[in-house]
Each structure stands twice: as C-alpha cells, then as structure tokens.
Motif scaffolding. Structure first.
Motif, PDB file in Angstrom:
ATOM      1  N   PRO A 302       0.809  -1.230   0.000  1.00 41.00           N
ATOM      2  CA  PRO A 302       0.000   0.000   0.000  1.00 41.00           C
ATOM      3  C   PRO A 302       0.833   1.266   0.000  1.00 41.00           C
ATOM      4  O   PRO A 302       0.285   2.363  -0.091  1.00 41.00           O
ATOM      5  CB  PRO A 302      -0.827  -0.139   1.274  1.00 41.00           C
ATOM      6  CG  PRO A 302      -0.010  -0.980   2.172  1.00 41.00           C
ATOM      7  CD  PRO A 302       0.714  -1.930   1.297  1.00 41.00           C
ATOM      8  N   TYR A 303       2.149   1.162   0.122  1.00 44.45           N
ATOM      9  CA  TYR A 303       3.006   2.357   0.139  1.00 44.45           C
ATOM     10  C   TYR A 303       3.602   2.646  -1.238  1.00 44.45           C
ATOM     11  O   TYR A 303       4.007   3.774  -1.516  1.00 44.45           O
ATOM     12  CB  TYR A 303       4.148   2.172   1.151  1.00 44.45           C
ATOM     13  CG  TYR A 303       3.655   1.951   2.562  1.00 44.45           C
ATOM     14  CD1 TYR A 303       3.216   3.020   3.324  1.00 44.45           C
ATOM     15  CD2 TYR A 303       3.601   0.678   3.093  1.00 44.45           C
ATOM     16  CE1 TYR A 303       2.747   2.826   4.619  1.00 44.45           C
ATOM     17  CE2 TYR A 303       3.133   0.463   4.383  1.00 44.45           C
ATOM     18  CZ  TYR A 303       2.711   1.541   5.149  1.00 44.45           C
ATOM     19  OH  TYR A 303       2.226   1.351   6.413  1.00 44.45           O
ATOM     20  N   THR A 304       3.657   1.614  -2.088  1.00 40.99           N
ATOM     21  CA  THR A 304       4.182   1.808  -3.444  1.00 40.99           C
ATOM     22  C   THR A 304       3.125   1.563  -4.516  1.00 40.99           C
ATOM     23  O   THR A 304       3.315   1.960  -5.669  1.00 40.99           O
ATOM     24  CB  THR A 304       5.356   0.864  -3.702  1.00 40.99           C
ATOM     25  OG1 THR A 304       4.909  -0.494  -3.595  1.00 40.99           O
ATOM     26  CG2 THR A 304       6.480   1.095  -2.694  1.00 40.99           C
ATOM     27  N   GLY A 305       2.018   0.867  -4.180  1.00 48.44           N
ATOM     28  CA  GLY A 305       0.979   0.551  -5.148  1.00 48.44           C
ATOM     29  C   GLY A 305       1.344  -0.592  -6.059  1.00 48.44           C
ATOM     30  O   GLY A 305       0.686  -0.816  -7.065  1.00 48.44           O
ATOM     31  N   ILE A 306       2.401  -1.367  -5.726  1.00 49.20           N
ATOM     32  CA  ILE A 306       2.901  -2.431  -6.588  1.00 49.20           C
ATOM     33  C   ILE A 306       2.521  -3.778  -5.976  1.00 49.20           C
ATOM     34  O   ILE A 306       2.689  -4.009  -4.766  1.00 49.20           O
ATOM     35  CB  ILE A 306       4.420  -2.334  -6.767  1.00 49.20           C
ATOM     36  CG1 ILE A 306       4.788  -1.005  -7.447  1.00 49.20           C
ATOM     37  CG2 ILE A 306       4.943  -3.507  -7.584  1.00 49.20           C
ATOM     38  CD1 ILE A 306       6.281  -0.771  -7.516  1.00 49.20           C
ATOM     39  N   PHE A 307       2.022  -4.699  -6.840  1.00 51.44           N
ATOM     40  CA  PHE A 307       1.732  -6.075  -6.448  1.00 51.44           C
ATOM     41  C   PHE A 307       2.896  -6.947  -6.905  1.00 51.44           C
ATOM     42  O   PHE A 307       3.302  -6.896  -8.072  1.00 51.44           O
ATOM     43  CB  PHE A 307       0.422  -6.562  -7.093  1.00 51.44           C
ATOM     44  CG  PHE A 307       0.166  -8.026  -6.868  1.00 51.44           C
ATOM     45  CD1 PHE A 307      -0.474  -8.472  -5.717  1.00 51.44           C
ATOM     46  CD2 PHE A 307       0.547  -8.972  -7.818  1.00 51.44           C
ATOM     47  CE1 PHE A 307      -0.723  -9.817  -5.526  1.00 51.44           C
ATOM     48  CE2 PHE A 307       0.306 -10.313  -7.624  1.00 51.44           C
ATOM     49  CZ  PHE A 307      -0.316 -10.743  -6.457  1.00 51.44           C
ATOM     50  N   THR A 308       3.436  -7.813  -5.978  1.00 52.13           N
ATOM     51  CA  THR A 308       4.554  -8.704  -6.285  1.00 52.13           C
ATOM     52  C   THR A 308       4.071 -10.135  -6.141  1.00 52.13           C
ATOM     53  O   THR A 308       3.575 -10.535  -5.071  1.00 52.13           O
ATOM     54  CB  THR A 308       5.735  -8.454  -5.344  1.00 52.13           C
ATOM     55  OG1 THR A 308       6.125  -7.064  -5.470  1.00 52.13           O
ATOM     56  CG2 THR A 308       6.904  -9.345  -5.701  1.00 52.13           C
ATOM     57  N   ALA A 309       4.218 -10.913  -7.197  1.00 49.87           N
ATOM     58  CA  ALA A 309       3.735 -12.297  -7.196  1.00 49.87           C
ATOM     59  C   ALA A 309       4.601 -13.131  -6.279  1.00 49.87           C
ATOM     60  O   ALA A 309       5.831 -13.200  -6.452  1.00 49.87           O
ATOM     61  CB  ALA A 309       3.753 -12.866  -8.604  1.00 49.87           C
ATOM     62  N   PRO A 310       4.023 -13.809  -5.270  1.00 50.47           N
ATOM     63  CA  PRO A 310       4.816 -14.643  -4.369  1.00 50.47           C
ATOM     64  C   PRO A 310       5.216 -15.970  -5.005  1.00 50.47           C
ATOM     65  O   PRO A 310       6.295 -16.500  -4.683  1.00 50.47           O
ATOM     66  CB  PRO A 310       3.878 -14.853  -3.183  1.00 50.47           C
ATOM     67  CG  PRO A 310       2.513 -14.705  -3.742  1.00 50.47           C
ATOM     68  CD  PRO A 310       2.613 -13.706  -4.849  1.00 50.47           C
ATOM     69  N   VAL A 311       4.396 -16.535  -5.879  1.00 49.58           N
ATOM     70  CA  VAL A 311       4.705 -17.809  -6.530  1.00 49.58           C
ATOM     71  C   VAL A 311       4.327 -17.706  -8.000  1.00 49.58           C
ATOM     72  O   VAL A 311       3.614 -16.796  -8.432  1.00 49.58           O
ATOM     73  CB  VAL A 311       3.937 -18.974  -5.870  1.00 49.58           C
ATOM     74  CG1 VAL A 311       4.417 -19.206  -4.442  1.00 49.58           C
ATOM     75  CG2 VAL A 311       2.442 -18.737  -5.922  1.00 49.58           C
ATOM     76  N   ARG A 312       4.826 -18.653  -8.727  1.00 52.70           N
ATOM     77  CA  ARG A 312       4.462 -18.703 -10.145  1.00 52.70           C
ATOM     78  C   ARG A 312       3.037 -19.249 -10.278  1.00 52.70           C
ATOM     79  O   ARG A 312       2.683 -20.254  -9.665  1.00 52.70           O
ATOM     80  CB  ARG A 312       5.435 -19.594 -10.891  1.00 52.70           C
ATOM     81  CG  ARG A 312       5.264 -19.574 -12.402  1.00 52.70           C
ATOM     82  CD  ARG A 312       6.390 -20.374 -13.059  1.00 52.70           C
ATOM     83  NE  ARG A 312       6.343 -20.236 -14.503  1.00 52.70           N
ATOM     84  CZ  ARG A 312       5.631 -20.996 -15.339  1.00 52.70           C
ATOM     85  NH1 ARG A 312       4.870 -21.974 -14.850  1.00 52.70           N
ATOM     86  NH2 ARG A 312       5.642 -20.789 -16.645  1.00 52.70           N
TER      87      ARG A 312
END
Length: 398
Positions: A302-312
């Motif tokens: 919520p501080y950068t607005g970026i979603f990072t995929a934890p797994v493939r």
C-alpha cells in the motif's frame, strides 16, 4: 700397741700400688717399657690400656713390641710357679682355693684359671708390699712390729673379701647375661613381629595398589564408554536438529506455498475524506491505492501501489476508474506487468460522471510485479464512496 696406718697407695721399688689394684697411676708416671707395667698389665682398665699408645711406641723405636698380655701372663705364671714350689714362701697358701683344690696354671692365653691366679697373685703382692712398707714405717718410728700370724690372718681376710666380691660379681654377671639373653630374645621376637608386620604391610600395599589400578582401569573404561555414549548422543542430537531444521524448512515452505496459494487483495484510491482529484500529470504516474480492504498473503504494497507475485501462477486483475465530465481531461489509466503495458481503461466525457474499467488473467513468475499508472494528462476522482479501485487474486499456482 699402736695401730697400723692404712694408706690408699704407696710407692714400692718404683711402682705405685693402690688399694683398689688399678694401674692408672703407673700409666701416667711410668714408661711403656717398664717391667712393672707389663707385669701388672691385666690390672689396667680399658682407658689405661688406651693411654699406653702401643702403636706410637712401635713407630718411635722402629720395631714391633711383644703384646703386653703375653708378657704379663708369662711373668705371672713364672712367679706363681716359684711360689707354689716353695712351701716356705709367704704366698704359698695362695695356691689353694677356699674349697681346698689346687690352682691349675695353664699356658693358654686369656683362660679363666689364669685370670683368677693373676688376681690372687696381685692381691698377695699388694698385701705383702703393704705389710713391708708398714714394717719399714714402724722401724723408722720405733713402733712395735705386728705378729706374723696376725699379718697372715689379715691376708686371709683380704682374700676372703676378694673371693666374696668375685662370687658376687659372678652372680651379677650371670644375672646380667640372663637378662641380656631375655632382652635379646625379646628383641628377636619384636624383630620377627616387625618383619611380619612389614610383610603384611607390603602385601596390603600391593593389594591396595592392585585394587587402585583395577579401579582406575574401570574408571577409564567407564569414562571411555561415557564419552562414546555422549558422542553418540551428540551425533543423534545433531541429526535430530538437522532433521528438525529440515522439517521446519519444509513446514515453512509449505506455509509459504499455502500462503502463496492464498493470494488476494482489493484497494481503493482514497483512504478517507471528501472527493479528491488525482492528476493531471505531464508524465505517467504510478497510482497508489491507499485504502486496503483485503490483502491476503501481503503481496500488495500500500506504500508503493505495486503487487509482487509470491509464486508462479495465473493471477486475475481488475481495474475500475471514476471521473467527472470535462473537455480537457479524460478518465484513463493503464495496467503494467514488469514495465510492460497489458491493458488500458479509457473514457472521455464532457458532462456527467464517466467511468472506465478493464482486467484480465496473467501468468506471473515469482517476483513479477503488476501496477497501475495514470495516463499522462488524464484525471480521475475518488471519495468516501470509493469508486476508483484496483484488485487481484491468484487463480492457481503452477
């Protein structure tokens, strides 16, 4: 009739004769080679004989001297033989012991009969010389001479006293010999007991040493056994720790995979408050959706607005925009994956409240990033009704 004077010692023919028949006075006054010294050598004490210094005299004259014991014994036997053969000699009666048996003179050296005869002869000489000196003294002073039978009686009295003294000394010597034998037997017994105790002590010491060595060996074996067991326990503990670590890693991985399979988020642009416009900007700007409704797996920041995929896996994303009609500013934004444009949501109205939306499913590798950027020159609106949103979730992992 005047009394006969009794003296402790007197000098007769150059010889000092003392009442106790010792030779100490002559030792200190006479030469080693005088006949009187050798004649009465048996009367000397051990200390007197030591004073004679025979070895020093032999070194002084350069030749060996005949032992004084031999000279003294020979002369005493010669003198005694003369007395025995001459019945008229005043000392003839000395040849008979008190029991009436004749004295047996022997040529052997140091025999008991020889010693007794020597003492008897010396006693006679002492008595005779003493009487002679007394007679001479009486003649000089005009005294009356004693009768011959009285002088003989005095000699016999002296002899009886000497005989009693010798008998007493023999008894004492016998007693001392017996006592010495008892003490010697006692000492021998004590020595035997001491030897036995020493032997027992050595045996006990050897036994104790053997037991100590056995205990040391047992202790060393037990110590080695304990060390082996400790090493085994350490090894087992290390193996168990490694196994636990591996299990923990597997559990963490499973948790991570489980959490990764449970990925979903939903957020709106404005967290709270009245209506707010975002934009327009001269360049594309990453939108930060501050109000987070759901963020399972914490993949959205919520501080950068970026979603990072934890797994493939395959993920689904949806974007909804809201705005107000305006001739100059469209309502528009674009969805990016790792800087790659994926979708665009666009709407441009001059009146009323335009809205735009778009979405799709994406195959993401772990650590791939997905985010929304506002179109350059566009403007969007959001308020407490939360019209502008960004959401996504994992469909399945691969």
């Amino acid at each position: 009739m005047e009394e006969v004077e009794r003296v402790e010692s007197f000098k007769f023919l150059g010889v000092h004769i003392s009442a106790d028949l010792t030779w100490s006075t002559n030792i200190s006054h006479q030469s080693l080679l005088t006949s009187c010294c050798t004649l009465c050598f048996n009367c000397c004490t051990v200390e007197d004989k030591r004073k004679l210094q025979v070895r020093a005299a032999e070194r002084a004259i350069g030749t060996s001297l005949t032992p004084h014991t031999d000279i003294c014994t020979g002369r005493l036997q010669q003198e005694a033989s003369i007395i025995i053969k001459e019945p008229s000699h005043p000392g003839h009666s000395l040849s008979h012991l008190p029991s009436g048996q004749d004295v047996q003179w022997s040529r052997g050296k140091g025999t008991k009969s020889n010693t007794c005869s020597a003492h008897s002869l010396l006693s006679y000489l002492f008595s005779a010389h003493s009487l002679h000196a007394t007679r001479e003294t009486d003649r000089g002073h005009g005294r009356v001479r004693e009768p011959e039978h009285k002088r003989t009686a005095d000699i016999h009295a002296v002899l009886r006293e000497l005989t009693a003294s010798v008998a007493e000394q023999k008894v004492r010597i016998t007693f001392l010999e017996n006592e010495n034998q008892d003490q010697a037997a006692n000492l021998e017994r004590q020595k035997t007991e001491t030897d036995q105790l020493k032997l027992q002590s050595k045996e006990q010491a050897a036994k104790l040493e053997t037991e100590i060595n056995q205990l040391q060996l047992q202790s060393e074996e037990q110590a080695r056994k304990l060390d082996t067991e400790i090493d085994q326990l350490k090894l087992q503990s290390e193996e168990q720790v490694a196994k636990l670590e591996s299990q923990k890693a597997e559990i963490d991985q499973l948790k991570h995979e489980l959490q990764a399979r449970q990925v979903a988020f939903s957020a709106s642009l404005v967290e709270h408050g009245g209506g707010t416009y975002t934009g327009p900007f001269n360049t594309e700007t990453t939108l930060i959706f501050k109000r987070v409704v759901t963020n399972i797996g914490n993949a959205y920041n919520p501080y950068t607005g970026i979603f990072t995929a934890p797994v493939r896996g395959v993920y689904n994303f949806e974007l909804t925009l809201h705005g107000h009609g305006d001739n100059s500013y469209p309502t528009a934004a674009r969805l990016f994956m790792n800087k790659e444009l994926i979708f665009t949501a666009w709407e441009h109205q001059t009146t009323l409240s335009p809205s735009a939306s778009n979405g799709g499913s994406l195959l993401l590798d772990a650590q791939d990033q997905v985010y929304v950027r506002l179109w350059a020159g566009a403007r969007i609106f959001d308020d407490y009704n939360h019209h502008t949103t960004f959401r996504g979730h994992l469909l399945f992992s691969m």
